[in-house]
Each structure stands twice: as structure tokens, then as C-alpha cells.
Design an enzyme around this catalytic site. Structure first.
Site, PDB file in Angstrom:
ATOM      1  N   ASN A  88      -8.431  -1.400   4.621  1.00 21.05           N
ATOM      2  CA  ASN A  88      -8.588  -1.714   3.201  1.00 21.05           C
ATOM      3  C   ASN A  88      -7.450  -2.572   2.673  1.00 21.05           C
ATOM      4  OD1 ASN A  88      -6.760   0.348   3.563  1.00 21.05           O
ATOM      5  ND2 ASN A  88      -7.283   1.396   1.675  1.00 21.05           N
ATOM      6  N   ASP A  89      -6.466  -2.880   3.507  1.00 21.21           N
ATOM      7  CA  ASP A  89      -5.356  -3.749   3.099  1.00 21.21           C
ATOM      8  C   ASP A  89      -5.497  -5.162   3.644  1.00 21.21           C
ATOM      9  OD1 ASP A  89      -4.057  -1.523   1.880  1.00 21.21           O
ATOM     10  OD2 ASP A  89      -3.316  -0.901   3.836  1.00 21.21           O
ATOM     11  N   ARG A  99      -5.442   4.037  -8.457  1.00 25.59           N
ATOM     12  CA  ARG A  99      -6.900   4.067  -8.357  1.00 25.59           C
ATOM     13  C   ARG A  99      -7.492   2.681  -8.141  1.00 25.59           C
ATOM     14  NH1 ARG A  99      -8.884   9.152  -7.377  1.00 25.59           N
ATOM     15  NH2 ARG A  99      -8.312  10.667  -8.969  1.00 25.59           N
ATOM     16  N   PHE A 133     -19.207   8.778   2.897  1.00 26.84           N
ATOM     17  CA  PHE A 133     -18.186   8.384   1.922  1.00 26.84           C
ATOM     18  C   PHE A 133     -17.987   6.879   1.983  1.00 26.84           C
ATOM     19  CE2 PHE A 133     -13.928   7.235   0.718  1.00 26.84           C
ATOM     20  CZ  PHE A 133     -13.642   8.023  -0.379  1.00 26.84           C
ATOM     21  N   ASP A 160       0.854  -1.177   0.000  1.00 27.39           N
ATOM     22  CA  ASP A 160       0.000   0.000   0.000  1.00 27.39           C
ATOM     23  C   ASP A 160       0.896   1.235   0.000  1.00 27.39           C
ATOM     24  OD1 ASP A 160      -2.289   1.638   0.321  1.00 27.39           O
ATOM     25  OD2 ASP A 160      -1.943   1.687   2.477  1.00 27.39           O
ATOM     26  N   LYS A 161       0.323   2.400  -0.296  1.00 23.57           N
ATOM     27  CA  LYS A 161       1.142   3.623  -0.271  1.00 23.57           C
ATOM     28  C   LYS A 161       0.845   4.479   0.953  1.00 23.57           C
ATOM     29  CE  LYS A 161       0.119   7.369  -2.365  1.00 23.57           C
ATOM     30  NZ  LYS A 161       0.246   8.348  -1.250  1.00 23.57           N
ATOM     31  N   THR A 162      -0.395   4.932   1.080  1.00 20.33           N
ATOM     32  CA  THR A 162      -0.726   5.858   2.156  1.00 20.33           C
ATOM     33  C   THR A 162      -0.600   5.169   3.505  1.00 20.33           C
ATOM     34  OG1 THR A 162      -2.262   7.014   0.707  1.00 20.33           O
ATOM     35  CG2 THR A 162      -2.496   7.378   3.062  1.00 20.33           C
ATOM     36  N   GLU A 183      -9.654  15.019   6.690  1.00 19.52           N
ATOM     37  CA  GLU A 183     -10.743  15.869   7.161  1.00 19.52           C
ATOM     38  C   GLU A 183     -10.242  16.879   8.178  1.00 19.52           C
ATOM     39  OE1 GLU A 183     -14.383  13.952   8.416  1.00 19.52           O
ATOM     40  OE2 GLU A 183     -15.105  14.609   6.461  1.00 19.52           O
TER      41      GLU A 183
END
Length: 1400
Positions: free
Chosen positions: A839-840, A811, A560, A404-406, A515
Site C-alpha cells: 500500500n506504499d 486514516r 477485507f 508510513d507508520k506500521t 490475524e
């Protein structure tokens, strides 16, 4: 039919235990017996089931089944050994394992007992009072009272608390590992009730979904006073959570015991086994096959010998013997002989192998990985953690890393950096990515500090533009759009303010760092958000009209998720009664929802798109902002009823809410975009370069735009100029765009699929035209990836991907991450997935090895991973040190096990052959039993824990050593075969020496006594024990006192056994009674053979190893020689930091940039605040729908849901509950708020000897050429002159960095006049010299490579602020020191020239 339909419906869901609907009557005293009680048990066994279940667990291993069969057969009359000698080791091994299981399960039983007997206050409806009950007595429907710091005994519907707002704070560490607090909100209808009021609370009913494992989702309604009230997930208190910062909380039990969500999530993680373990299983089966072959040969030969030749041996009296030796019954003789051989040859299988492997792996994980100080992160006090020990050796065989990146490559610390409003770009900062890109091109950016920007600095805010700061924006080109832009930042979010309501002291608790950055930016621009209630937000707005506190009513929040890729809020301005829709999200989803009739949209879209591309190229995270004015009548009469129906639906609630949201998010007006910087983690570029040198491919899977991902990939050295880069995208394909504009989605998808297929075919053809030296990289976007993963294209995509050194997927969704990981894994590559967010999780569980980073997105990734680290850079140590060591250690240990058992078992087989395979053995049965569990048990364990070929620092300095594990050089077919053949050869030597030299007709002493069989057996056994330990001496790379102790102690124990056991009573010691002291030890031939025979066994192997080491050395042999030279020179002192000064690489320019240096308008990097009282900083990208659980639901959404439930149309007053009096006022307040055996060359130099250029000379992203060349492939010619002295072309081994201190020029390269090993392709240090480094005239603005770690130029570059790199106004900083030599002065002059502004 109804029952059958229900069964089919449940089967269709795939969850037999998840009921479709559950109805609960609160506080009635009548409990449904179909619902589980609250007594829980986590034990695996009971008193009655322990023995059968524990035995079943042990007999899942095939080896234990075999040894049990052997032990059972030893009870038959056909056993050649005493039965207790086979049962003893089996009982010891099984007993120890079962005892361990029993102790662990007893601890679980004690903990269960303590939990079940905990006390909690429960409302007794019959007595109308609260009574103390044990947790195990709590039932579904009961009302319980939980006090501060207690755990919730079951899953509860939160009814009320001591606070006026009806809120409480909980800690969910037992659920998801997060220590930050989360806020929960009781329904408005019950939040004002007191404990006494709840005694009369008997008319409520809960309808909800059945028990399930979804931690953060809940679908249910409460029926009260004729109304149906939706229950929000934020009103659910889960078992396992703790109540914090709240005196009391009261709730009704919804799920109890094993139906609670924490128990539903207790399913074990996917079982993972290492590649080496699977090979061990195959070797075990091979040994079983060999055993049966030995048994067949023995039984067939002996049955034929008994039938045809036994009658000739009259002294055996074959006519009067037992039937197993009868020549008249050869079939039964075969059967009896087979059983005898099956027992006798059982020593081919190592009985203690699995126990030893488990012990070694636990020591490696708990003793080494968990306690490695080089993987300890002091800032967060986080050590590395091995959550499983099954995959230690797999860490040494990784081919592909999927990252992953972030939060993984970056810090997930967001700062508002730039923006575009009404088509105008604002912000003058320079990002780390821009600096790295400039350095990669050989230029230095002006990064001087602006004094006027200092006062605007703030956590999450790193922005300055004089056109917007203060009141300057009042006179902007379009101040109305600017004002609406700032208002959207201040209102469109779910942030909760906390603390004093002044701009200097207020704190914002946000669900994502993005945010928080946007709200802080609004505050700095004059729109100060400081108050939130259940349905309102208050903003102090500084506009041209003055400073006013404006209250907005928040009507709806459209959440979201990864499918929508946007978030919206619907607000009403109380002053104007106007309804506004604010929407922020990805550019792709915002642009397609813009109002085509709004004239400014077209021009603003073009300029905003251009600005977003520029921001993405700078590595910034972009977000589009838009708004729309809503028709009040349509909203109230049409859309709002549909929204209420969707929110209260028990079936497919999320889908219906999404469909209703689509109807209102239309005809938007574009305001602009924001750009947020996410800084790279420390050491990421160096780590990626090192991993690439180790032959590891790296695939980055990110949700960022393609431009952002590419630039970040260059900045962290994932992509280099030397790579041939391919891009796969369907955006910009005219035929696809035309089909989409025409509305023909089916045609567009077909054309896009064909375009992706053609792109992959073109890339494949281009790669085939290049040789293996070329390096490739692929960048692909998420839409193209969806087609590339299709059934007919995935293998072609995988083929081109495996040819690349790097693949960047942009993306991508969480599902696509898991799909890509599975695709690479199924190919056969050893894959490692690393991530930090929920999400990973799918990617981590799909890979062979999952690594979680304990970052700022919670602990979901860590809890699903096999290993946990705090920083991406620790991956280097985890793989190149612990992974490589574990692979080599366990490989060597397992091979030694099979070698020694093959040697020992074959001697039994051969001696039996000399006795016509009659079942006669030469060893005493007791010490045969102890061979594996005593005399050779310690040495392999020591090998598996302590053996190492080179020091840790040398393994990091020469990462190419890691390729030995990728090629599986130590546990492939060749290695296994050589060890087994060596055992066969040594067996032949032993049998020849012992059986011929100890002939029974020869005497070895003056008394004239000849050799006896048992004396010969002691000699042969002694020779075997000494030989196997001498074999260890040959293969050891480093000796420690532990190695000496294990090797020599094992042999001493054998001799002590002979002495002690010989004095046992005759019926017990049998053949060994006084044998050693009286017969064996006095014989000089015995001691002579103990020296001669093992040497004869080892000499061929020794000469073979030494010859290979001299003629064709392996990579680690060369590094060992370098290490020996360093140690002989006294250069092996390790500093306190754990890194030897000798082995340190010179710091690169990137180290100065990506270290503690600041960007243009920041002086610090704000740390994550672990004291957050609301919820963890879970990124918006992590809040995906589907199987992946993401985090706690935002309490702001809960408040709105409750308000919507209470008054869906905002036009009626709340009706009070009958016969109940609230405890206080009803007004609500805001709550608290690789082939071959050699290492790859460090760089690929030009064939003609010209020096490298571009990235090859300058280095990757501006690093010195000695570091950049590590990944460089063939490069162009003629950018920098040679730096190796005489302009000679580099040799086959290009330089890797400065030579270690103490090495001369002759020490660095193997040559004819050097005593280093023979030539190899391992990276070596260059010869030192004093060659000129004068730059060519065409490279005045290029930075030459640094070659000395203590160079003053580097010190100048990394000097403190102002600026990370010297600016034109600070030339004096580059003045050489007084003691600088000519070379240093020339280097400094080069730098001074490089940063001078050029004239155009």
C-alpha cells in the site's frame, strides 16, 4: 460495425494488448495462432539491430550529438585540426559505452537461450503420451507436468498434483521478492485426476480475461460437463514461480511467452533524475550558448578583417588565396570561419563528463551504500541496497520525508494486549507509548512484573487479566457475550493451522500478524482452533459446559479490503443448524451497521467507544467485533444465488461481490473490541530527532485512528510539547453530523468542505501571527484530508503544511498517500517516501526518492523503491552521511569539470583573438584532444568518490550540516558563477604572463634562439594542467593517498607524454618532434613559469577563501576545527562497532524503553518466522483494491470458492466426469496445513536567560534536556533551575550534549581567547562544570536531565528486569556506589525522590 465497436472498447480500456475475452480449448492439439508462443527474449538488440539501436541510445545525449558534428566538420578543409584527433576521443567514449551495452545484452541473450531450451513434460494429444519439449515449443492449451524445484514454463491453470488434497506449494521470489511459500489449490473437479486420466481430458474449455499485469487477480471460468466453474486466482500457477515441497503439479497453459503476467509486469519503473542532473543540463546549454557566441564573434570579426584589412598585409598575398580567406567574398569567409571556430572551441564542452558521473555514482552506490556496516541489519542478514545510482546526490537535498507508520516506524510484530467485552475493559499491561507519555510528563509508571502472568506468555499474546484467564470468565457479568467474543476470534479469519494439533506445538500461518494474534488469543482464552478443511473449521471450546470439539461449516468469507474496512464469515453450527454472521473491522463501519432494535447495542457502543479511545491513546491498534443471526430461508433463496452470480461474473466481479456483501452485513450485534500492540522499531525516536535537527520535515501517513497516531508520534519524538499542534477533522462538527443523520450526503459533504477550509484558514492566520522560531504540527484525519486535497484547498493546505515541522495524516488510503506525496513534490521540495508494504508503492513511486523497508509485509515496496534498508533508523546514515557526501562530491566534481574546460577553452579563444580570429591555435591538436580524457580525467573521478569535508561521526553528531544540501549551497547559481569567473580570471593571468613574458623577440638561452609558437604552447598547456590541479588542492577538505596519486600522477603523465611523443616519427609527432627534450626542458624560464604562473592564478582565490573562512566561516569549517582539535588530542580512535567513543551521545531514557526492555507482560519480542509455508505476513491494511497489487490470495478463500463452484447450494452431490476414473478417494482432507548559511541552534532558550521547562527541560518523551532541547522552541519559564553552573543565561549556542573527551571549557565555544573559528550558530558542546543539580521542591516527581554517559543513574534505569524502570519497592537499586562523588550522589538522590509514591 462489430469490428469498430470492438476497437473502441479496447481503446477505452487503455490496454491495446489486453483482449476482452480469451477462449482456450485444453489438450486438443489445435493451437490458436493469435496467441503468443512461449519463446521469450529479454535482449534489447539483435545482430542486425545492435549498431543502429546502440547508436540511438548514445545519441539521446545532446553532448554526443555535438561531438559527432564537430568530428564530421573536422573532415572538411576548414578544420584547424587533424580529423583523427577529434574522432579518436569520440570513438573511445562511444565505443566503451556501446561495448558495455553489448556485453550486458549478450549475457541476457545467453540467459534467454538457456531458459528457452529448458525441458518440460508436455502431453502430446496425438500420441497420447507425455514427451519432453523445450519451453519455447510449449503452446497455449497444452497440458504440462512440472516437477519439484522446477519453474513453471508459462502461466498455468492448476489441474492436479500428487497430494490427495490437490494442493501444491510455490515460491514467488522472482515475482514479488518473497521467499516464504504459498499454497495453491486445484479445482475439485480435476484435483483427483492422475496423469493418465488427463490424456482423455479433452472436453474442457477455459473462458478468461486477456493477458494483463495483475499478478494476484484472475477472472475466468472453466466449462466442463455442461457446468460453468469459476476459476480462483489461487488455482493459477504463474511463470517465474518455483514448485516446492510437492513432487509433481500438472497444469494447462493459459498465457505463454510475453503474454505471461511476469512479462506484463516487466515495464520499467518511472524514470527519475536528480535535481543536480537537471542543473547540469542547463549548464551544458549555457556552454553551448557561450560556444556559439565565441563562434559568432570569431566569424564576424575575421570576415570584416579579411574584407577591410587583409589587403594592407601584403605579405599574406590576399589577392591569390583560397576562397575562405578571400576579401572579395566576406560571406563565405564568415561561414568557413564559423566552422573553424566551432571545431576549435569545442573543448569548452567536457566530453568525458557523463562517463565520469556514471562511474562515480556506481562507485558511491555499490562501494559505499551497499557495503556500509552501519546500515547492515544482522538479525535479518539484510544490508542496504541502492537499486539505482541516479539519485545518490538527491539523498543530500531532502526537505520532506513522507513515511508510513506500521512496519516502518513500528516493527509490525503484533501482540494481543487488551480488549473490551460487553462494555467492560480487560487487560492491565502498560504499553511503550504509555510509558513514553508518562516520562514526557515527568512521571514514572509502576511497571513491576506479575509472576502469575508469566505462564500465559506466548508469541503474539501479551495479555493478563485475572477476570478472563482460565475459567474465570465463566462467572463474568455477561458470560454469553464473552463466549461469543472468543468464538468469533477463533472462527472469523483465514488462518491455516500447521503442525501438531496441540496448543503447545501448533503453528498458525496467517496473512497478517493481526490475524495471528487474534487466533492465538482465542487459543489462550480456551477456544483452540486446530483444524481446517475446505469448508469447515474445528475449534476445541472450553466453556462452562465443558471441553468440546465443535465443527463449524464456513459457508462464505467476505474478504477485507481498504474500501470495506471489515471482514466477515458466514458459518453454520452443525449441532444447532443455526446460521451466524461474524464481522470484524473498523469502528466506523461496524457502528453504522449495528442493529438499532437490539437494546444492548446503544449502551455497549458508548462504553466500547470510550475504551477504544483509551486504547488508541495507548498506541494500540483497535478492531470492533460483532455478529448477527441470519434467516436460513432468506440466505438460501435470496442472498446465496446473488452471491454465486457475482462470484462467477466475468465483468466487474469485485464490484458485484462488494454490493452483495453489503446486503448481508446488517443488523449486527456489538460484542466489543480488541487492542493489539505494535512495538516501535529500535532507534526511531533518536532518528526522528536527528532528522528534525537536520531541517527535514516529516509527514507520517497512517491508517490508524487519530488518538493512536498522535500518541505514537509523541513517543517517537515526531511531536513534542514545544510544538503548537493544530488538528483538522470533520468529526464532531455538529452541522455535518446533523446533515449525515438526516441522510443529506450532498449537504454534509459541502459543510465538511467548508469546515476544513475554515480550519486551514484559521491555522494559516495563527501561523502568520507567530515568528519563524515557533514550531508547528498538524494532525489531520483521512476524511478531512480528502477535502484538503481538493483543487480549491490543496495549495492552502500545502502552505500550512510546509510551515510545520511535522504533519500526521490519519486514516489515509493508499491513494491519498500518493496524492499527498505528489502535492508536496510539485511544490518543489525534494521529497523522500519510505514504506514497507504494497500500500506504499504509489507513495514511493510518486516521490523524488523512494525508500523501501524490507520488513514483514513482503518485498513489494522494496522492489518499487530506489533504495532499500532494513530499519527506519538507517535513514539517518543514508541521508546525513551518504546523501550529504554524494551531494558535495558530485557537485564539486561537476564544477571542476566545467571550470577546467572553461579555462582551457578560453585560452584557445583568447590566443585566436591575438591572431585576428584567423583560426590559429597555439596547442598541438593531439594533446588538445587528450586534455579531458587523459591529463585531467582521473582527478575529478577521485574527487567524486573519495572527497569529504568531515568524518562520518562528526556529520552525525552535527546534523545541521545537512542543511547545506537543502539550500543547495554547493551547486547554486552563485557557486557555479564563482567557479566560471575564477576560470576566466586565471585565463587572463596565464595569457598575460605567457604571451608577454615569452615574447618572440626575447631569448631565454645562450644560443640566442627566440621563443617559438609551439614552445610557448607547451608552456601555456603545462601551466593550465598545473593550475587546474592546484585549484583542486585548494578545495580539498581531506587528503588521502588516492588524492595525492591522482593529482601528481596526472601531471607526471603530461611530462612523460611530452618526452615519449617527441620521439615519434616526424609525420606523426609533427610540432612536438624532440621539442621538449631539446628546447623546452633546457629553458630555466619554463620551469620558473611553471611555478610562478599557477601561484599567481591561485593566490587571489586562496586569500578570498582564507579570509572568508576566518571572518564568516561556513558550518563545516567550524566542525573541521573541532575535529582537528580532537585528532590533535589523540581522540580519533574508532571502535570496532564503527563509532568513536568520543562522538557517542549519552544514552537516553527512551533508549532503555524502546530497546530490549519488555512491556509489562512480555519477556521477548517474537521474530518473524521466514519458514512460513503458506504466504507472507501481508497486513490487512495492505490488501487494498485498485492499482496496487497486494499479495497472494488466501487459500482458505480458494477452498470455499471451489466448494461453492462444486455445489453452490450445498444440496447436491458432485457429479463425476464422464469416462474418467479418479485416482483415489474423493474425500478431501485438510492440506498441510532552512535559509542562511549557519546551523540552527540546538534549542531556543528563553530570552531572559531562565532555564527551559516542561518538555524543554525534561526532554522529548522523557529524554535528557540536552537531547530534548534539540527540537524545542520557546518554552515556559520556571520548571528546573539552570544546570550550567552559575545560573547564567545560555549563550547563543545552547548545549547539545556532553563535551567530547579531551575538550576543555574553552574548546567548546569560539571566543576571544580561543583558537577556534569565528562565532557561528553551529551546535557546540557545553562547558563542563560541577554545578549543582538540585531540583526545585515543586518538581519532586520530575526526572532531571542526565548529562553524563557513564552516570550510575542511567545504569540503574537500564538495569535488567524486574521492570524497565525502578519501582518503589526497589529503592536499593538507586544506592550510590562507594566511589560516587558529591554530584553523582545528588543526582541519584534526585531520582530516588522522583520515583517515590506521592501522598494525596
Amino acid at each position: 460495425m462489430g469490428k469498430l465497436r470492438d476497437k473502441l472498447r479496447k481503446a477505452g480500456k487503455g490496454h491495446s494488448d489486453e483482449q476482452e475475452k480469451r477462449v482456450i480449448n485444453i489438450n486438443t492439439g489445435h493451437h490458436d495462432r493469435h496467441y503468443a508462443g512461449n519463446e521469450t527474449s529479454t535482449t534489447k538488440y539483435s545482430v542486425w539491430t545492435f549498431l543502429p539501436k546502440a547508436l540511438f541510445e548514445q545519441y539521446r545525449r545532446v553532448a554526443n550529438i555535438y561531438f559527432t558534428i564537430v568530428a564530421a566538420l573536422s573532415l572538411t578543409p576548414y578544420s584547424p585540426v587533424r580529423a583523427w584527433t577529434t574522432w579518436t576521443p569520440l570513438i573511445i567514449v562511444l565505443g566503451v559505452a556501446m561495448l558495455k551495452e553489448g556485453i550486458e545484452d549478450y549475457k541476457r541473450y545467453k540467459l534467454d537461450k538457456e531458459i528457452n531450451n529448458r525441458q518440460v513434460q508436455v502431453l502430446d494429444p496425438e500420441q497420447s503420451e507425455y514427451v519432453e519439449k523445450s519451453w519455447k515449443d510449449v503452446k497455449v492449451g497444452d497440458i504440462v507436468v512440472v516437477t519439484k524445484d522446477q519453474q513453471f514454463p508459462a502461466d498455468l491453470l492448476f489441474l492436479t498434483s500428487e497430494t490427495e488434497e490437490g494442493t501444491c506449494y510455490i515460491e514467488t521470489m522472482n515475482l514479488d521478492g518473497e521467499t516464504n511459500l504459498k499454497i495453491k489449490k486445484a479445482p475439485d473437479e480435476t484435483k483427483d485426476l492422475s496423469q493418465l486420466d488427463l490424456i482423455k481430458f479433452r472436453e474442457a474449455t477455459i473462458e478468461c480475461e486477456g493477458p494483463n499485469a495483475r499478478l494476484y487477480q484472475f477472472t475466468g471460468n472453466m466449462l466442463l460437463d455442461g457446468k460453468t466453474l469459476p476459476i480462483s486466482p489461487a488455482a493459477i500457477l504463474l511463470r517465474g514461480c518455483n514448485l516446492r515441497n510437492t513432487a509433481k503439479a500438472v497444469g494447462a497453459v493459459i498465457y505463454a511467452g510475453h503474454e505471461t503476467k511476469i512479462f506484463k509486469n516487466a515495464a520499467p519503473a518511472p524514470s527519475k533524475r536528480s535535481h543536480l542532473e537537471r542543473i547540469v543540463d542547463k549548464i551544458i546549454f549555457f556552454m553551448f550558448g557561450l560556444l556559439f557566441a565565441f563562434c559568432l564573434v570569431t566569424s564576424i570579426y575575421f570576415s570584416q578583417w579579411t574584407k577591410n584589412k587583409s589587403l594592407q598585409n601584403w605579405y599574406l598575398d590576399p589577392t591569390d588565396t583560397e576562397k575562405e580567406y578571400s576579401p572579395d567574398n566576406p560571406g563565405f569567409v564568415w561561414f568557413a570561419s564559423f566552422i573553424t571556430a566551432f571545431i576549435l572551441y569545442g573543448y569548452l564542452i567536457p566530453i568525458s563528463l557523463y562517463v565520469s558521473m556514471e562511474l562515480v555514482k556506481i562507485a558511491q552506490s555499490m562501494g559505499f551504500i551497499n557495503k556500509d556496516r552501519d546500515m547492515y541489519h544482522a538479525e535479518t542478514d539484510t544490508p542496504a541496497l541502492a537499486r539505482t545510482s541516479n539519485l545518490n546526490e538527491e539523498l543530500g537535498m531532502v526537505n520532506t520525508i513522507l513515511s508510513d507508520k506500521t512496519g516502518t516506524l513500528t516493527r509490525n510484530v503484533m501482540e494481543f494486549f487488551k480488549c473490551s467485552i460487553a462494555g467492560v475493559a480487560y487487560g492491565a499491561g502498560i504499553t511503550e507509548i504509555e510509558k513514553a507519555n508518562a516520562l514526557r510528563k515527568g512521571t514514572v509508571l509502576d511497571d513491576r512484573e506479575r509472576p502469575e502472568a508469566v505462564k500465559w506468555r506466548e508469541r503474539f499474546f501479551n495479555f493478563y487479566d485475572e477476570r478472563l484467564m482460565g475459567d474465570a470468565w465463566f462467572t463474568a457479568k455477561d458470560p454469553e457475550t464473552v463466549e461469543m467474543f472468543f468464538r468469533l476470534l477463533a472462527v472469523c479469519h483465514t488462518v491455516i493451522p500447521d503442525g501438531p494439533t496441540n496448543p503447545e506445538e501448533i503453528k498458525y500461518e496467517a496473512e497478517s500478524p493481526d490475524e495471528a494474534a487474534l487466533v492465538v488469543a482465542a487459543k489462550c482464552f480456551g477456544f483452540f482452533f486446530f483444524k481446517r478443511t475446505n469448508t469447515t473449521v474445528t475449534v476445541r471450546e472450553n466453556t462452562a459446559r465443558g471441553v468440546n470439539d465443535v465443527e463449524y461449516e464456513v459457508l462464505n468469507v467476505l474478504e477485507f479490503n481498504s474500501t470495506r474496512k471489515r471482514m466477515s464469515v458466514i458459518i453454520k453450527e452443525k449441532s444447532s443448524d443455526k446460521l451466524l454472521l461474524f464481522t470484524k473491522g473498523a469502528d466506523t463501519v461496524i457502528y453504522e451497521r449495528l442493529d438499532p432494535g437490539y437494546a444492548p447495542n446503544a449502551a455497549m457502543k458508548e462504553s466500547t467507544s470510550r475504551h477504544m479511545e483509551d486504547f488508541g491513546a495507548a498506541g494500540l491498534r483497535t478492531l470492533c467485533l460483532s455478529y448477527a443471526e441470519l434467516d436460513k430461508d432468506w440466505y438460501n433463496n435470496t442472498w446465496q444465488p446473488e452471491w454465486v452470480a457475482a462470484k462467477t461474473s466475468l465483468q466487474d466481479r469485485d464490484v458485484k461481490v462488494s454490493e452483495v456483501s453489503e446486503k448481508i452485513e446488517k443488523n449486527l450485534r456489538l460484542l466489543g473490541c480488541t487492542a493489539i500492540e505494535d512495538k516501535l522499531q529500535d532507534g526511531v525516536p533518536e532518528c526522528i530527532r536527528t532528522l528534525a535537527m537536520a531541517g527535514i520535515r516529516i509527514w507520517v501517513l497512517t491508517g490508524d485512528k487519530m488518538e493512536t497516531a498522535i500518541n505514537i508520534a509523541f513517543a517517537c519524538s515526531l511531536l513534542t510539547e514545544a510544538m503548537h499542534q493544530f488538528t483538522i477533522s470533520v468529526y464532531g462538527v455538529k452541522a455535518v453530523e446533523d446533515a449525515e443523520e438526516a441522510g443529506d450526503k450532498e449537504l454534509a459533504e459541502r459543510l465538511a468542505h467548508e469546515a476544513v477550509g475554515k480550519s486551514i484558514a484559521t491555522i494559516k492566520a495563527a501561523m502568520e501571527d507567530k515568528d519563524e522560531r515557533h514550531q508547528f504540527a498538524i494532525v489531520i484525519d483521512g476524511k478531512a484530508l480528502s477535502y484538503a486535497l481538493s483543487k480549491d484547498l490543496n495549495q492552502d493546505f500545502l502552505a500550512v503544511g510546509l510551515r510545520c515541522k511535522a504533519v500526521v495524516c490519519c486514516r489515509v488510503s493508499p491513494l491519498q498517500k500518493a496524492q499527498v506525496t505528489t502535492l508536496v513534490r510539485n511544490h518543489g521540495d525534494t521529497t523522500l517516501a519510505i514504506g514497507d508494504g504494497a500500500n506504499d508503492v504509489g507513495m514511493i513511486q510518486s516521490a523524488h526518492i523512494g525508500v523501501g523497508i524490507s520488513g514483514q509485509e513482503g518485498m513489494q515496496a522494496v522492489m518499487s523503491a530506489d533504495f532499500a534498508i532494513a530499519q527506519f533508523r538507517f535513514l539517518t546514515t543514508l541521508l546525513l552521511v551518504h546523501g550529504r557526501y554524494s551531494y558535495k562530491r558530485i557537485s564539486r566534481m561537476v564544477l571542476f569539470f566545467f571550470y577546467k574546460n572553461m579555462l582551457f577553452g578560453t585560452t584557445i579563444f583568447v590566443f585566436n583573438g591575438f591572431n585576428a580570429f584567423s583560426g590559429q591555435f597555439i596547442y598541438n591538436d593531439f594533446y588538445m584532444t587528450l586534455f579531458n580524457v587523459v591529463f585531467t580525467a582521473l582527478t575529478p573521478v577521485v574527487i567524486g568518490i573519495f572527497d569529504r569535508d568531515v568524518d562520518k561521526q562528526m556529520g552525525l553528531k552535527y546534523p545541521g550540516l545537512y542543511m547545506q544540501g537543502q539550500r543547495n549551497e554547493y551547486f547554486n547559481f552563485k557557486a557555479i558563477a564563482l567557479w566560471l569567473l575564477s576560470s576566466m580570471y586565471q585565463c587572463a593571468i596565464i595569457m598575460v604572463f605567457v604571451l608577454v613574458g615569452c615574447n618572440s623577440t626575447e631569448v631565454d638561452r645562450e644560443s640566442g634562439n627566440p621563443y617559438t609558437m609551439w614552445q610557448t604552447g607547451v608552456l601555456m598547456y603545462t601551466v593550465v594542467v598545473i593550475t587546474v590541479h592546484m585549484q583542486v588542492c585548494q578545495v580539498l577538505d581531506q587528503w588521502t593517498w588516492v588524492h595525492h596519486l591522482s593529482i601528481w600522477l596526472s601531471q607526471i603523465v603530461w611530462f612523460l607524454y611530452l618526452i615519449v611523443y617527441g620521439y615519434f616519427p616526424l609525420f606523426f609527432s609533427s610540432d612536438l618532434y624532440h621539442l621538449f627534450t631539446n628546447i623546452v626542458a633546457p629553458s630555466p624560464q619554463f620551469w620558473w613559469y611553471c611555478l610562478l604562473v599557477p601561484c599567481a592564478c591561485q593566490l587571489p582565490d586562496f586569500f578570498f577563501r582564507m579570509t572568508k573562512k576566518q571572518i564568516s566561516p561556513e558550518d563545516h569549517h567550524v566542525v573541521q576545527e573541532i575535529q582537528k582539535k580532537l585528532k590533535r588530542a589523540g581522540k580519533d580512535v574508532v571502535s570496532e562497532a564503527g563509532q568513536s567513543p568520543v562522538y557517542q551521545q549519552p544514552p537516553s531514557v527512551l533508549a532503555a524503553i524502546f530497546g530490549e526492555q519488555t512491556t509489562k507482560n512480555t519477556g521477548f519480542v517474537p521474530p518473524y518466522d521466514p519458514r512460513s509455508k503458506f504466504y507472507g505476513l501481508v497486513s490487512s491494511g495492505a490488501r487494498a483494491t485498485g492499482k496496487i497489487e497486494t499479495g497472494a490470495r488466501n487459500p482458505v478463500l480458494t477452498h470455499l470458492d471451489q466448494e461453492l463452484t462444486d455445489n453452490p447450494y450445498r444440496g447436491k452431490k458432485k457429479s463425476a466426469l464422464p469416462a474418467l476414473s479418479p485416482k483415489g478417494a474423493s474425500g478431501s482432507k485438510a492440506g498441510p496445513s532552512a535559509s542562511g548559511s549557519s546551523l540552527p541552534p540546538v534549542s531556543e532558550g528563553p530570552a531572559n536567560g531562565a532555564s527551559p521547562t516542561g518538555a524543554g527541560a525534561m526532554g522529548v518523551a522523557g529524554v535528557p534536556s540536552s537531547a530534548a532541547s534539540l527540537l524545542a522552541g520557546p518554552t515556559k519559564v520556571g520548571t528546573l533551575p539552570p544546570v550550567n553552573g552559575a545560573g547564567k543565561p545560555p549563550g547563543r549556542l545552547p548545549p547539545m550534549g556532553p563535551p567530547p573527551s579531551g575538550l576543555s571549557g574553552g574548546d567548546t565555544m569560539p571566543s576571544n581567547n580561543s583558537d577556534a573559528p569565528a562565532p557561528t550558530s553551529i551546535p557546540m558542546a557545553p562547558a563542563s562544570g560541577s554545578a549543582s543539580l538540585a531540583p526545585s521542591s515543586s518538581l519532586r516527581n520530575r526526572l532531571p536531565p542526565l548529562q553524563q554517559a557513564n552516570n550510575p543513574a542511567l545504569q540503574a534505569l537500564t538495569a535488567p528486569a524486574p521492570g524497565a524502570i525502578a519501582s518503589p519497592s526497589t529503592d536499593s537499586r538507586l544506592a550510590p556506589p562507594e566511589n560516587a562523588n558529591a554530584q553523582e550522589q545528588e543526582i541519584l538522590a534526585t531520582y530516588a525522590n522522583a520515583i517515590k509514591p506521592t501522598k494525596h
